[in-house]
Write a protein that holds these residues in place. Structure first.
Motif, PDB file in Angstrom:
ATOM      1  N   HIS A   1      73.887   3.728 -38.649  1.00  0.00           N
ATOM      2  CA  HIS A   1      73.382   4.504 -37.518  1.00  0.00           C
ATOM      3  C   HIS A   1      74.155   4.240 -36.225  1.00  0.00           C
ATOM      4  O   HIS A   1      73.832   4.817 -35.183  1.00  0.00           O
ATOM      5  CB  HIS A   1      71.896   4.212 -37.302  1.00  0.00           C
ATOM      6  CG  HIS A   1      71.031   4.707 -38.410  1.00  0.00           C
ATOM      7  ND1 HIS A   1      70.401   5.938 -38.377  1.00  0.00           N
ATOM      8  CD2 HIS A   1      70.704   4.158 -39.608  1.00  0.00           C
ATOM      9  CE1 HIS A   1      69.714   6.123 -39.487  1.00  0.00           C
ATOM     10  NE2 HIS A   1      69.874   5.053 -40.254  1.00  0.00           N
ATOM     11  N   GLY A   2      75.138   3.353 -36.250  1.00  0.00           N
ATOM     12  CA  GLY A   2      75.968   3.120 -35.085  1.00  0.00           C
ATOM     13  C   GLY A   2      75.325   2.301 -33.992  1.00  0.00           C
ATOM     14  O   GLY A   2      75.745   2.356 -32.835  1.00  0.00           O
ATOM     15  N   THR A   3      74.322   1.503 -34.328  1.00  0.00           N
ATOM     16  CA  THR A   3      73.550   0.784 -33.301  1.00  0.00           C
ATOM     17  C   THR A   3      73.594  -0.735 -33.459  1.00  0.00           C
ATOM     18  O   THR A   3      72.852  -1.433 -32.783  1.00  0.00           O
ATOM     19  CB  THR A   3      72.082   1.233 -33.337  1.00  0.00           C
ATOM     20  OG1 THR A   3      71.547   0.967 -34.640  1.00  0.00           O
ATOM     21  CG2 THR A   3      71.951   2.716 -33.038  1.00  0.00           C
ATOM     22  N   LEU A   4      74.437  -1.242 -34.330  1.00  0.00           N
ATOM     23  CA  LEU A   4      74.471  -2.687 -34.579  1.00  0.00           C
ATOM     24  C   LEU A   4      74.814  -3.460 -33.310  1.00  0.00           C
ATOM     25  O   LEU A   4      75.733  -3.111 -32.581  1.00  0.00           O
ATOM     26  CB  LEU A   4      75.498  -3.000 -35.663  1.00  0.00           C
ATOM     27  CG  LEU A   4      75.700  -4.482 -35.991  1.00  0.00           C
ATOM     28  CD1 LEU A   4      74.456  -5.070 -36.644  1.00  0.00           C
ATOM     29  CD2 LEU A   4      76.912  -4.665 -36.897  1.00  0.00           C
ATOM     30  N   GLY A   5      74.054  -4.548 -33.057  1.00  0.00           N
ATOM     31  CA  GLY A   5      74.350  -5.408 -31.923  1.00  0.00           C
ATOM     32  C   GLY A   5      74.196  -4.710 -30.588  1.00  0.00           C
ATOM     33  O   GLY A   5      75.034  -4.858 -29.701  1.00  0.00           O
ATOM     34  N   TRP A   6      73.110  -3.947 -30.416  1.00  0.00           N
ATOM     35  CA  TRP A   6      72.900  -3.178 -29.193  1.00  0.00           C
ATOM     36  C   TRP A   6      72.863  -4.083 -27.967  1.00  0.00           C
ATOM     37  O   TRP A   6      73.321  -3.711 -26.890  1.00  0.00           O
ATOM     38  CB  TRP A   6      71.610  -2.382 -29.314  1.00  0.00           C
ATOM     39  CG  TRP A   6      71.510  -1.224 -28.378  1.00  0.00           C
ATOM     40  CD1 TRP A   6      70.793  -1.172 -27.220  1.00  0.00           C
ATOM     41  CD2 TRP A   6      72.137   0.053 -28.518  1.00  0.00           C
ATOM     42  NE1 TRP A   6      70.925   0.061 -26.628  1.00  0.00           N
ATOM     43  CE2 TRP A   6      71.746   0.838 -27.409  1.00  0.00           C
ATOM     44  CE3 TRP A   6      72.990   0.609 -29.475  1.00  0.00           C
ATOM     45  CZ2 TRP A   6      72.184   2.151 -27.230  1.00  0.00           C
ATOM     46  CZ3 TRP A   6      73.413   1.919 -29.298  1.00  0.00           C
ATOM     47  CH2 TRP A   6      73.014   2.669 -28.187  1.00  0.00           C
ATOM     48  N   GLN A   7      72.299  -5.252 -28.120  1.00  0.00           N
ATOM     49  CA  GLN A   7      72.279  -6.273 -27.081  1.00  0.00           C
ATOM     50  C   GLN A   7      72.568  -7.621 -27.733  1.00  0.00           C
ATOM     51  O   GLN A   7      72.573  -7.742 -28.963  1.00  0.00           O
ATOM     52  CB  GLN A   7      70.902  -6.335 -26.407  1.00  0.00           C
ATOM     53  CG  GLN A   7      70.591  -5.181 -25.479  1.00  0.00           C
ATOM     54  CD  GLN A   7      71.201  -5.358 -24.111  1.00  0.00           C
ATOM     55  OE1 GLN A   7      72.255  -4.798 -23.837  1.00  0.00           O
ATOM     56  NE2 GLN A   7      70.559  -6.119 -23.240  1.00  0.00           N
ATOM     57  N   ALA A   8      72.784  -8.616 -26.916  1.00  0.00           N
ATOM     58  CA  ALA A   8      72.981  -9.965 -27.437  1.00  0.00           C
ATOM     59  C   ALA A   8      71.683 -10.500 -28.031  1.00  0.00           C
ATOM     60  O   ALA A   8      70.588 -10.094 -27.636  1.00  0.00           O
ATOM     61  CB  ALA A   8      73.464 -10.892 -26.321  1.00  0.00           C
ATOM     62  N   GLU A   9      71.810 -11.378 -28.991  1.00  0.00           N
ATOM     63  CA  GLU A   9      70.690 -12.076 -29.622  1.00  0.00           C
ATOM     64  C   GLU A   9      69.627 -11.131 -30.164  1.00  0.00           C
ATOM     65  O   GLU A   9      68.447 -11.237 -29.818  1.00  0.00           O
ATOM     66  CB  GLU A   9      70.065 -13.066 -28.629  1.00  0.00           C
ATOM     67  CG  GLU A   9      71.043 -14.128 -28.140  1.00  0.00           C
ATOM     68  CD  GLU A   9      70.391 -15.118 -27.188  1.00  0.00           C
ATOM     69  OE1 GLU A   9      69.191 -14.960 -26.917  1.00  0.00           O
ATOM     70  OE2 GLU A   9      71.094 -16.032 -26.737  1.00  0.00           O
ATOM     71  N   PRO A  10      69.994 -10.208 -31.025  1.00  0.00           N
ATOM     72  CA  PRO A  10      68.987  -9.315 -31.616  1.00  0.00           C
ATOM     73  C   PRO A  10      68.170 -10.027 -32.687  1.00  0.00           C
ATOM     74  O   PRO A  10      68.549 -11.085 -33.200  1.00  0.00           O
ATOM     75  CB  PRO A  10      69.845  -8.206 -32.242  1.00  0.00           C
ATOM     76  CG  PRO A  10      71.118  -8.904 -32.614  1.00  0.00           C
ATOM     77  CD  PRO A  10      71.346  -9.918 -31.520  1.00  0.00           C
TER      78      PRO A  10
END
Length: 231
Positions: free
Chosen positions: A198-207
């Motif tokens: 879906h192209g959303t991996l690692g949207w922010q740090a520390e998921p």
């Protein structure tokens, strides 16, 4: 004057929501979905923005939300295009101070800026919608716009990262490579099924991550992230 954003189109038929999604909720929410909904509840219990206003982006009928969570806020605005979902959300949380807005938060590039301008003091919760409205091409510019426009807001999101007909061998580690294709190969190694990115991996740090058994032959790897203003 707040930035103009295209109005949220009203509909009740959608590939990722609408009638099919409500049918799945009716059939699977109490059993297949239960572990995932418990995890979302834990994430939301830990998310404590010091805000009285809340904006829900794409909450559908609020199947992953609870009255206890919504009761923490004095005013709630829901941005939900599904007409049936709006009616069900209102019915499920009849005593919550919910009203419905019309801004399309995923308009490029003005959606995130419109959110920030219309609700300057609100916490913003993206309810499993980022991975549905965006893809590998549209996610990077929208993410950049979101992080710039909402830098001064408390916001959080749970969203699809991968979809597959079989669960992965394990959840991603706390720190992983930015190459989502390589990660998907490792997570589903030897299983032999198609994995949608879906192209959303690692949207922010520390998921944080969880598995959602959406249907008997459909699994979603879900990522949770939250942002706290630095100023």
């Amino acid at each position: 004057m707040p930035p103009a954003a295209p109005p949220l189109a009203s509909h009740w038929l959608d590939a990722s929501g609408g009638l099919g999604y409500h049918w799945r909720a009716l059939r699977y929410r109490q059993r297949l979905w239960a572990p995932f909904l418990h995890q979302v509840g834990a994430w939301l219990a830990d998310w404590q923005p010091p805000c009285r206003d809340l904006v829900l982006v794409g909450p559908s009928a609020g199947y992953a939300l609870s009255a206890a969570f919504l009761d923490r806020f004095a005013r709630i605005t829901a941005l939900e295009p599904d007409r049936l979902a709006r009616a069900l959300l209102r019915r499920r949380f009849a005593h919550a101070p919910i009203r419905f807005g019309t801004i399309d938060a995923f308009a490029l590039p003005d959606g995130p800026a419109a959110l920030a301008a219309h609700w300057p003091d609100a916490a913003i919760l993206f309810c499993n919608v980022i991975g549905q409205r965006l893809d590998a091409d549209t996610a990077p510019p929208w993410r950049q716009a979101q992080q710039a426009a909402l830098a001064g807001h408390h916001w959080a999101s749970w969203h699809d990262v991968f979809s597959a007909p079989q669960p992965p061998r394990h959840l991603p580690p706390g720190a992983h490579a930015a190459d989502s294709a390589a990660l998907a190969r490792r997570l589903w190694a030897g299983i032999g099924c198609e994995v949608v990115d879906h192209g959303t991996l690692g949207w922010q740090a520390e998921p944080a991550y969880a598995l959602w058994h959406l249907a008997p032959a459909q699994w979603q790897l879900i990522e949770w992230v939250s942002h706290r203003p630095t100023r």
